[in-house]
Design a protein around this motif. Structure first.
Motif, PDB file in Angstrom:
ATOM      1  N   GLN A   1    -130.285 -11.112  43.848  1.00 43.26           N
ATOM      2  CA  GLN A   1    -130.600  -9.863  44.577  1.00 43.26           C
ATOM      3  C   GLN A   1    -129.438  -9.460  45.842  1.00 43.26           C
ATOM      4  OE1 GLN A   1    -132.333  -6.814  43.753  1.00 43.26           O
ATOM      5  NE2 GLN A   1    -131.151  -5.697  45.172  1.00 43.26           N
ATOM      6  N   GLN A   2    -129.319 -10.586  46.435  1.00 37.66           N
ATOM      7  CA  GLN A   2    -128.408 -10.696  47.650  1.00 37.66           C
ATOM      8  C   GLN A   2    -127.164 -10.256  47.162  1.00 37.66           C
ATOM      9  OE1 GLN A   2    -129.490 -14.571  50.346  1.00 37.66           O
ATOM     10  NE2 GLN A   2    -128.364 -15.004  48.304  1.00 37.66           N
ATOM     11  N   TRP A   3    -126.695 -10.643  46.038  1.00 37.81           N
ATOM     12  CA  TRP A   3    -125.442 -10.368  45.602  1.00 37.81           C
ATOM     13  C   TRP A   3    -125.130  -9.016  44.935  1.00 37.81           C
ATOM     14  CZ3 TRP A   3    -121.364 -13.180  47.338  1.00 37.81           C
ATOM     15  CH2 TRP A   3    -121.706 -14.258  47.664  1.00 37.81           C
ATOM     16  N   LEU A   4    -126.403  -8.382  44.555  1.00 39.71           N
ATOM     17  CA  LEU A   4    -126.379  -6.946  44.056  1.00 39.71           C
ATOM     18  C   LEU A   4    -126.232  -5.947  45.187  1.00 39.71           C
ATOM     19  CD1 LEU A   4    -129.088  -6.885  41.387  1.00 39.71           C
ATOM     20  CD2 LEU A   4    -126.695  -6.999  41.093  1.00 39.71           C
TER      21      LEU A   4
ATOM     22  N   ASP B   1    -116.671 -23.837  46.299  1.00 41.89           N
ATOM     23  CA  ASP B   1    -117.368 -24.987  45.894  1.00 41.89           C
ATOM     24  C   ASP B   1    -118.479 -24.525  44.658  1.00 41.89           C
ATOM     25  OD1 ASP B   1    -118.987 -23.826  47.798  1.00 41.89           O
ATOM     26  OD2 ASP B   1    -119.311 -25.744  48.978  1.00 41.89           O
ATOM     27  N   HIS B   2    -118.591 -23.490  44.154  1.00 43.86           N
ATOM     28  CA  HIS B   2    -119.388 -22.982  43.128  1.00 43.86           C
ATOM     29  C   HIS B   2    -118.697 -22.250  42.307  1.00 43.86           C
ATOM     30  CE1 HIS B   2    -122.073 -23.363  46.890  1.00 43.86           C
ATOM     31  NE2 HIS B   2    -122.881 -23.817  45.793  1.00 43.86           N
ATOM     32  N   ASP B   3    -118.944 -22.383  40.955  1.00 41.29           N
ATOM     33  CA  ASP B   3    -118.366 -21.608  39.588  1.00 41.29           C
ATOM     34  C   ASP B   3    -118.838 -20.276  39.877  1.00 41.29           C
ATOM     35  OD1 ASP B   3    -116.749 -23.707  39.096  1.00 41.29           O
ATOM     36  OD2 ASP B   3    -117.999 -24.384  37.025  1.00 41.29           O
ATOM     37  N   TRP B   4    -120.094 -20.004  40.309  1.00 39.49           N
ATOM     38  CA  TRP B   4    -120.834 -18.734  40.004  1.00 39.49           C
ATOM     39  C   TRP B   4    -121.312 -18.282  41.536  1.00 39.49           C
ATOM     40  CZ3 TRP B   4    -119.020 -16.586  35.787  1.00 39.49           C
ATOM     41  CH2 TRP B   4    -118.762 -17.487  34.646  1.00 39.49           C
ATOM     42  N   LEU B   5    -121.655 -17.198  41.589  1.00 40.76           N
ATOM     43  CA  LEU B   5    -122.014 -16.519  42.820  1.00 40.76           C
ATOM     44  C   LEU B   5    -123.523 -17.040  43.273  1.00 40.76           C
ATOM     45  CD1 LEU B   5    -120.317 -12.863  42.908  1.00 40.76           C
ATOM     46  CD2 LEU B   5    -119.818 -14.997  44.307  1.00 40.76           C
ATOM     47  N   SER B   6    -124.438 -17.142  42.060  1.00 40.24           N
ATOM     48  CA  SER B   6    -125.776 -17.384  42.394  1.00 40.24           C
ATOM     49  C   SER B   6    -126.280 -18.182  41.254  1.00 40.24           C
ATOM     50  CB  SER B   6    -126.525 -16.117  42.292  1.00 40.24           C
ATOM     51  OG  SER B   6    -127.887 -16.176  42.459  1.00 40.24           O
ATOM     52  N   LEU B   7    -126.996 -19.389  41.588  1.00 38.56           N
ATOM     53  CA  LEU B   7    -127.791 -20.120  40.753  1.00 38.56           C
ATOM     54  C   LEU B   7    -126.890 -21.020  39.919  1.00 38.56           C
ATOM     55  CD1 LEU B   7    -130.352 -17.645  39.227  1.00 38.56           C
ATOM     56  CD2 LEU B   7    -130.743 -18.926  41.284  1.00 38.56           C
ATOM     57  N   ASP B   8    -125.707 -21.181  40.214  1.00 37.68           N
ATOM     58  CA  ASP B   8    -124.702 -21.972  39.294  1.00 37.68           C
ATOM     59  C   ASP B   8    -124.735 -21.751  38.016  1.00 37.68           C
ATOM     60  OD1 ASP B   8    -123.749 -23.472  41.425  1.00 37.68           O
ATOM     61  OD2 ASP B   8    -125.684 -24.581  41.789  1.00 37.68           O
ATOM     62  N   ARG B   9    -124.902 -20.446  37.752  1.00 40.95           N
ATOM     63  CA  ARG B   9    -124.730 -19.872  36.277  1.00 40.95           C
ATOM     64  C   ARG B   9    -124.382 -18.471  36.403  1.00 40.95           C
ATOM     65  NH1 ARG B   9    -129.458 -17.557  34.960  1.00 40.95           N
ATOM     66  NH2 ARG B   9    -131.573 -18.322  35.633  1.00 40.95           N
ATOM     67  N   PHE B  10    -123.784 -17.714  35.448  1.00 42.70           N
ATOM     68  CA  PHE B  10    -123.582 -16.549  35.230  1.00 42.70           C
ATOM     69  C   PHE B  10    -124.678 -15.492  35.306  1.00 42.70           C
ATOM     70  CE2 PHE B  10    -122.982 -12.510  32.786  1.00 42.70           C
ATOM     71  CZ  PHE B  10    -121.803 -11.906  33.381  1.00 42.70           C
TER      72      PHE B  10
ATOM     73  N   LEU C   1    -126.217 -11.632  36.964  1.00 44.58           N
ATOM     74  CA  LEU C   1    -125.914 -10.180  37.316  1.00 44.58           C
ATOM     75  C   LEU C   1    -125.350 -10.119  38.658  1.00 44.58           C
ATOM     76  CD1 LEU C   1    -129.088  -7.674  36.534  1.00 44.58           C
ATOM     77  CD2 LEU C   1    -127.147  -8.571  34.968  1.00 44.58           C
ATOM     78  N   ALA C   2    -125.411 -11.200  39.335  1.00 43.22           N
ATOM     79  CA  ALA C   2    -124.463 -11.287  40.700  1.00 43.22           C
ATOM     80  C   ALA C   2    -123.048 -11.371  40.399  1.00 43.22           C
ATOM     81  CB  ALA C   2    -124.920 -12.609  41.364  1.00 43.22           C
ATOM     82  N   ASP C   3    -122.607 -11.943  39.230  1.00 41.06           N
ATOM     83  CA  ASP C   3    -121.264 -12.054  39.017  1.00 41.06           C
ATOM     84  C   ASP C   3    -120.797 -10.461  38.590  1.00 41.06           C
ATOM     85  OD1 ASP C   3    -120.813 -14.943  39.597  1.00 41.06           O
ATOM     86  OD2 ASP C   3    -122.336 -15.113  38.209  1.00 41.06           O
ATOM     87  N   LEU C   4    -121.522 -10.371  37.456  1.00 38.18           N
ATOM     88  CA  LEU C   4    -121.280  -9.087  36.762  1.00 38.18           C
ATOM     89  C   LEU C   4    -121.159  -7.812  37.765  1.00 38.18           C
ATOM     90  CD1 LEU C   4    -120.841  -7.904  34.133  1.00 38.18           C
ATOM     91  CD2 LEU C   4    -123.296  -7.725  33.668  1.00 38.18           C
TER      92      LEU C   4
END
Lengths: 201, 201
Positions: free
Chosen positions: A93-96, A142-151, A153-156
């Motif tokens: 949600q932070q990234w949304l 230092d992370h592949d994805w924005l949240s939770l170290d996986r793809f 809705l943050a990334d989308l």
């Protein structure tokens, strides 16, 4: 399912990409912002904010790309994109929120001001876009994805206007971790292109 | 639980009010934006966006008022404020996005520009604030609450900067349904005041 959609909208692209990832068919209703279709009374009745996307799924009517993503992921088989565990859900949600405010008002507007000739202060928008890219780079260095170290809705939620920002004069080569993350998103199964993004015809 | 908090921040007020409604004790860390505390390196390490609120709850660290509300409601016993059913969750989410963009960039900024002397274009901010109030009025003229016909995070997210907007020169008498909704929020069990809101000492 009906999507009120504009091809050049990054907010709409999020929904088209998620629907592709979910394998869901839908009907498109074209709302061309260049022709001010969003101010037609029929559309304003659906969304008084006169913005795309709007989703009509039977008795569910939703505006706002973040809300539509939450609904689709949790209804059509990918709840892990916005997971139940409160700390994980809130982390996404932070990234949304970041996508709705900083990404939209920086990275989307720096492009809209050029391609839709909005007449806004391009220098101020470039600064806001640059600040948003700095925040993304800070996380992605230092992370592949924005949240939770996986793809998720943050990334989308953050991807389209980031990847489209070159149309607003932003050079992503200055934010190499962001650029690498864009390539990761584009390599996912279900990725769809649009004008300005890799793979566009 | 530790809340990095600024008394005059409406985004922080949302969290203080929710913690009161949940009956949760917490420690306050004062981040005074007038003294630029948000740029201290210790705080920037917690939130590179240098904004309050930030919540530290053991191994959970969150920025962004919408994300913190989602986490608290679903962790501490009021998940119905952001419910599981996808269509209901998404309906609330629409208004969280509205709170993050239109309410913040209109109603919060029209006030911040006055009380924190930001030097921005007050006429443009007044127009944005007025547009946000029009959208709220449109919903509230025939509903008691913003989403689901009951109090949810939608209301909590939009309330403070709406009710504080008189400090930015907005006269809520022009938006009577919004004014009545503010009074409904203020009558809820657990309501807490702050300077500029009813009940402030």
């Amino acid at each position: 399912m009906k999507l009120y959609d504009f091809e050049l909208s990054g907010n709409c692209h999020k929904i088209r990409m998620l629907l592709s990832m979910l394998g869901q068919e839908y009907d498109r209703v074209d709302i061309d912002l260049r022709h001010k279709d969003q101010f037609d009374s029929d559309f304003v009745a659906l969304n008084p904010l006169h913005k795309v996307p709007v989703l009509d799924d039977g008795d569910v009517l939703l505006r706002d790309s973040a809300a539509i993503m939450v609904y689709l992921a949790r209804t059509y088989g990918k709840p892990e994109l916005y997971p139940d565990a409160p700390a994980e859900m809130a982390d996404v949600q932070q990234w949304l929120s970041f996508s709705v405010n900083e990404v939209f008002n920086g990275l989307a507007m720096v492009r809209a001001n050029i391609i839709f000739k909005r007449g806004l202060d391009q220098a101020a928008l470039t600064k806001a876009a640059s600040d948003a890219l700095d925040m993304l780079e800070h996380r992605l260095m230092d992370h592949d994805w924005l949240s939770l170290d996986r793809f998720t809705l943050a990334d989308l939620g953050c991807y389209p206007y980031t990847a489209l920002s070159h149309e607003g004069g932003m050079d992503l080569a200055k934010w190499p971790a962001v650029q690498a993350w864009c390539r990761r998103v584009e390599s996912l199964p279900g990725y769809v292109a649009m004008p300005g993004l890799p793979g566009a015809t």
